[in-house]
Design an enzyme around this catalytic site. Structure first.
Site, mmCIF file in Angstrom:
data_model
loop_
_atom_site.group_PDB
_atom_site.id
_atom_site.type_symbol
_atom_site.label_atom_id
_atom_site.label_comp_id
_atom_site.label_asym_id
_atom_site.label_seq_id
_atom_site.Cartn_x
_atom_site.Cartn_y
_atom_site.Cartn_z
ATOM 1 C CG HIS A 1 -32.482 1.394 52.014
ATOM 2 N ND1 HIS A 1 -31.241 0.798 51.903
ATOM 3 C CD2 HIS A 1 -32.386 2.552 51.325
ATOM 4 C CE1 HIS A 1 -30.452 1.559 51.192
ATOM 5 N NE2 HIS A 1 -31.118 2.635 50.831
ATOM 6 C CB SER B 1 -33.498 5.289 48.329
ATOM 7 O OG SER B 1 -32.938 6.550 48.038
ATOM 8 C CG HIS C 1 -1.194 10.911 45.584
ATOM 9 N ND1 HIS C 1 0.157 10.961 45.828
ATOM 10 C CD2 HIS C 1 -1.780 11.717 46.512
ATOM 11 C CE1 HIS C 1 0.403 11.765 46.851
ATOM 12 N NE2 HIS C 1 -0.770 12.231 47.278
ATOM 13 C CB SER D 1 -5.680 10.016 39.869
ATOM 14 O OG SER D 1 -6.477 10.893 39.111
#
Length: 911
Positions: free
Chosen positions: A445, A447, A587, A589
């Site tokens: 598409h 953009s 986590h 990071s």
């Protein structure tokens, strides 16, 4: 008038709409921009309310207004109410400008105005001669326009018109009609009744044929039909005996009539980028015919395909110039090369119906170009419209990029905006030449698109059963996901960033300091895993698990957007092997393994991380020793400042370089001359004495400008400063520049302030005056093709060096004149070059072809490098001129019905 308008209070009965009247009363009174007979409300907030306020109370000055500018970026009901009062309160109106495109969306794209029609009362403006409705949302031509019998210029470009009414033929006084960039598929049969029409612009539409009635335009001198779907040119065009310019490029023409060569006044016939395999002999060698981009001399398509196999038509090829911002794509497909170094290939069947594609190349800014902490920009930002247009087949896109200085552990990707976020497309590199690379990708598409250099990214989908993710950039970096770490599949990505050991040791001042690669881990859908994940990092270079001192080993963690690194060594159980360190986290990071004796490791890690992720440069301002009015501005990487100063200080003098600053890749910043000193040139990248830079790590940012002052230098020295700052040009420069210079932080406006001084003028002999630059301001070229200003010529002179006599001879200067110049400036090479170039330029000022003559002389003298620099200046000026024309809807800053031709408008240096 402005003072009187401040006290006006609108009456409810004076407005045709009660809601509009209430809105007008709610707006605080403010003086409009009324200058003589011109009322400019297009750039004022609440322009419609101010006009209603003026009309609500009798104002004699309104009866004299002839030029009105109003913004259509307002409430449609309020706009209609304000326009309905115009015929009554502005009966002498001659020019009405309602152009959109003055506002932009968050990503910088121009927004069209809300205007969809006009009140019927405007048809009663008997004196109206100029009407500009460009950049709006018109789908049909307002019914009141055919009643404006005195109309001389009508501009409705950049709308959504699918047809023009037959009643258009009643505008017998019309001399200029622009309906460019609409959706016109046919023209009215009454078009030939416009016998006074001199200029007609229908470019960027869907026209596949011209009506025979077009031959009735007996006064037509310019006809623009570029970027349509024309397959043939009617022979009736040969009846336009007044035609001077005929533009037909970017169509599907397979033939042109030979009778066009018989037009007595024709000076330009543009047939580029069509399907012409042959042209009549009368046109083939004519100097005014442009045929680039046609398959001239190529054989026609071969024999028909075997029975049962459909015949595949040949795909059209377009090569667009910088003055074209759109092209047409049909179901046949096409291959397009844009002037900005971009290629597109639309396969057959990519679109079910003809579509007009618009493109623009933006300068990158922090809000427009999304770069990660360790990304580098390799291209400008390409915008392709209509946004969100989905194709039935993927479109191929090639972005031309400058090869990065290093690609070790890094990769080039094309980044695009989709689903309200930026994402990276699968990209392949194709090498065209040592200095150019093409980044190719498939586009689903339209953009925004840009090419970036990023650390190599590895990704995988983690199932509930667990998996293993390894880095392709460093095999020693691994992440192990145990079973049960997630209940549903989640996508995980990994990037590894390396830091040179010598740079780290220089930062810490510790010979034995070392770090592992920096590891960035990210995941989608949530913030933590259900089971601990094992991360493996290689030990810092030169260390083994048997020989290192564990008290000096630190595991650091960073969770953006925080800027502080935390030492988490005590919180995780570091397991050391001979070559690796393993630890468990839940986590994702940033993680970094350090080996150092320093105690404030987190602060040191922040400085090292900033050095990795930001470009650190110095800003320099230097003055020529023999001519202090000539100022050299440079933006250099910090490690190249000393070498540059050593090379320049024999010819220049000036202050010390600025403090080291941190710049976004591709960020725009300005240099402003203050306290009496200003730029004496109308540069394409200069607004109000402020010169615009765009920093790229792989380009050399140099500006050489000529500065002057309005003060009397015969009585005193003139002291000033050149201040470098980011962001838009401020309306006022802070008086406390030194205090602002000391401010640091993300929102810091001023980055550096360097002092300059123009010395007091001394009484001098005539020869000494000639050696200086006391020449009058001088421009070569024109606004449309691009200017070479006085500062541009100074830059050219600074580059010629000992080659100047060869250039002078190719410019046509006699040998005797060169000898006189050598004698007059026998101890001053710079003076010889400047005097030669400016004496030639003074003779050429105002003459057509002077810039082309200079380019030819430079190329013939073997100075193609300088010629390319001149072309870049001209292209930039031409591009900004075209942007200003598009933004104003082909109208000048002060449109006049007597002369509807476009005039260059000053444009801020915005990306």
């Amino acid at each position: 008038m402005a003072t009187e308008a401040e006290g006006l209070q609108p009456a409810a009965a004076a407005t045709p709409d009660a809601a509009a009247a209430q809105a007008a009363e709610a707006e605080p009174a403010a003086p409009p921009l009324l200058a003589g007979n011109r009322l400019s409300l297009d750039l004022q907030p609440g322009g419609c309310r101010r006009l209603l306020r003026l009309c609500a109370q009798p104002a004699p000055e309104l009866q004299q207004v002839e030029f009105l500018r109003l913004s259509p970026h307002q409430d449609p009901r309020l706009l209609e109410a304000a326009l309905a009062l115009v015929p009554t309160h502005l009966p002498r109106l001659r020019s009405l400008v309602l152009t959109g495109g003055q506002r932009r969306d968050p990503l910088g794209a121009c927004l069209p105005g809300t205007l969809t029609t006009l009140p019927a009362a405007l048809g009663g403006l008997a004196r109206l001669a100029h009407l500009d409705l460009s950049f709006n949302s018109l789908r049909t031509l307002p019914a009141c326009i055919p009643h404006m019998r005195g109309l001389d210029a009508l501009l409705v470009s950049y709308n959504h018109l699918s047809e023009l009414p037959e009643a258009l033929g009643t505008l017998s006084a019309l001399t200029f009609l622009s309906a460019a960039h609409n959706q016109l598929q046919a023209l009215p049969t009454t078009l030939g009744a416009l016998t006074s029409l001199r200029r007609l612009d229908l470019s960027g539409n869907l026209l596949d044929a011209l009506p025979p009635a077009i031959s009735g335009l007996c006064s037509l001198s310019e006809l623009n039909l570029a970027s349509n779907a024309l397959q043939a040119v009617p022979a009736s065009l040969a009846g336009l005996r007044s035609l001077r310019v005929l533009t037909l490029h970017s169509n599907r023409l397979t033939s042109v009539p030979a009778s066009l060569a018989g037009l007595p006044l024709l000076a330009q016939l543009d047939l580029r980028d069509n399907q012409l395999r042959d042209v009549p002999v009368e046109l083939r060698d004519a100097p005014f015919v442009h045929l680039k981009g046609n398959p001239l001399g190529e054989a026609s398509p071969g024999l028909p395909s075997p029975p049962g196999r459909p015949l595949e038509p040949e795909m059209p090829r377009l090569s667009l110039t910088s003055d074209v911002d759109s092209f047409l794509v049909t179901p046949r497909g096409c291959c397009v090369t844009l002037a900005s170094g971009v290629r597109l290939r639309f396969p057959a069947g990519a679109t079910a119906a003809p579509v007009t594609i618009y493109y623009q190349l933006w300068l990158p800014e922090p809000g427009l170009a999304p770069l990660g902490p360790h990304d580098s920009l390799l291209s400008g930002v390409l915008e392709l419209r209509p946004h969100g247009l989905v194709f039935q087949k993927d479109v191929s896109l090639w972005l031309r990029v400058v090869p990065p200085r290093t690609r070790l552990w890094r990769e080039v990707v094309v980044r695009t905006w989709s689903d309200s976020s930026w994402s990276d497309l699968e990209t392949h590199l194709e090498k065209e030449a040592p200095q150019w690379l093409w980044a190719r990708c498939q586009v689903p598409h339209f953009s925004w698109f840009l090419a970036v250099l990023r650390p190599v990214s590895d990704a995988c989908l983690v199932p509930p059963e667990g998996t293993l993710l390894c880095s392709s950039g460093h095999p020693g970096v691994k992440v192990t996901f145990p079973p049960g770490a997630t209940q549903e599949p989640r996508r995980v990505s990994m990037q590894v960033v390396h830091m040179a050991g010598r740079e780290l040791r220089a930062l810490l001042g510790e010979p034995e300091a070392a770090v592992s690669p920096l590891l960035c881990l990210s995941l989608s859908g949530g913030s933590a895993f259900l089971q601990p994940v094992t991360v493996q990092l290689p030990l810092p270079a030169g260390l083994t698990g048997l020989s290192l001192d564990r008290s000096r080993l630190h595991l650091l963690h960073l969770a953006p957007p925080a800027a502080s690194w935390d030492d988490i060594t005590a919180g995780v159980g570091l397991e050391l092997t001979h070559l690796y360190a393993r630890f468990q986290v839940t986590h994702f990071s940033w993680y970094w393994l350090w080996y150092t004796t320093k105690t404030c490791v987190g602060e040191l890690a922040r400085k090292a991380w900033e050095r990795l992720r930001l470009h650190r440069v110095n800003l320099i301002a230097l003055q020529r020793r023999r001519d202090p009015e000539q100022v050299l501005l440079q933006c250099l990487p910090r490690d190249k400042v000393d070498a540059a100063l050593k090379r320049l200080l024999d010819r220049y003098r000036g202050p010390e370089p600025s403090d080291t600053v941190e710049l976004f890749e591709g960020e725009k910043f300005f240099a402003a001359f203050e306290r009496g000193i200003e730029v004496d040139a109308d540069r394409p990248d200069c607004v109000g004495g402020r010169v615009c830079f765009v920093f790229y790590s792989h380009l050399k940012n140099v500006k050489e400008v000529y500065v002057t002052t309005a003060l009397d230098r015969r009585a005193q020295d003139v002291r000033g400063q050149v201040s470098f700052y980011r962001g838009t040009v401020p309306t006022e420069v802070p008086a406390e520049a030194e205090a602002a210079r000391r401010r640091k932080g993300a929102d810091d406006l001023w980055m550096a302030t360097l002092p300059l001084k123009l010395p007091r003028l001394r009484a001098s002999t005539r020869a000494e005056q000639g050696a200086g630059l006391s020449l009058a301001p001088l421009n070569l070229g024109d606004a449309e093709t691009g200017f070479l200003t006085q500062s541009n010529l100074l830059s050219v002179a600074a580059r010629l060096g000992p080659d100047w006599p060869t250039v002078a001879l190719h410019l046509g200067l006699p040998h005797q004149q060169l000898q006189r110049i050598r004698h007059a400036f026998r101890d001053d090479l710079d003076g010889q070059i400047r005097h030669m170039l400016f004496s030639w330029a003074e003779c050429q000022a105002g003459q057509p072809g002077a810039v082309g003559q200079l380019l030819t002389a430079l190329e013939q003298s073997g100075r193609r490098d300088v010629a390319e620099e001149v072309r870049a200046i001209l292209d930039l000026g031409h591009s900004k001129y075209q942007d200003s024309i598009r933004r104003t809807g082909l109208a000048g800053q002060d449109p006049s019905p007597a002369d509807p031709s476009p005039a260059p408008a000053a444009e801020p240096a915005q990306a």
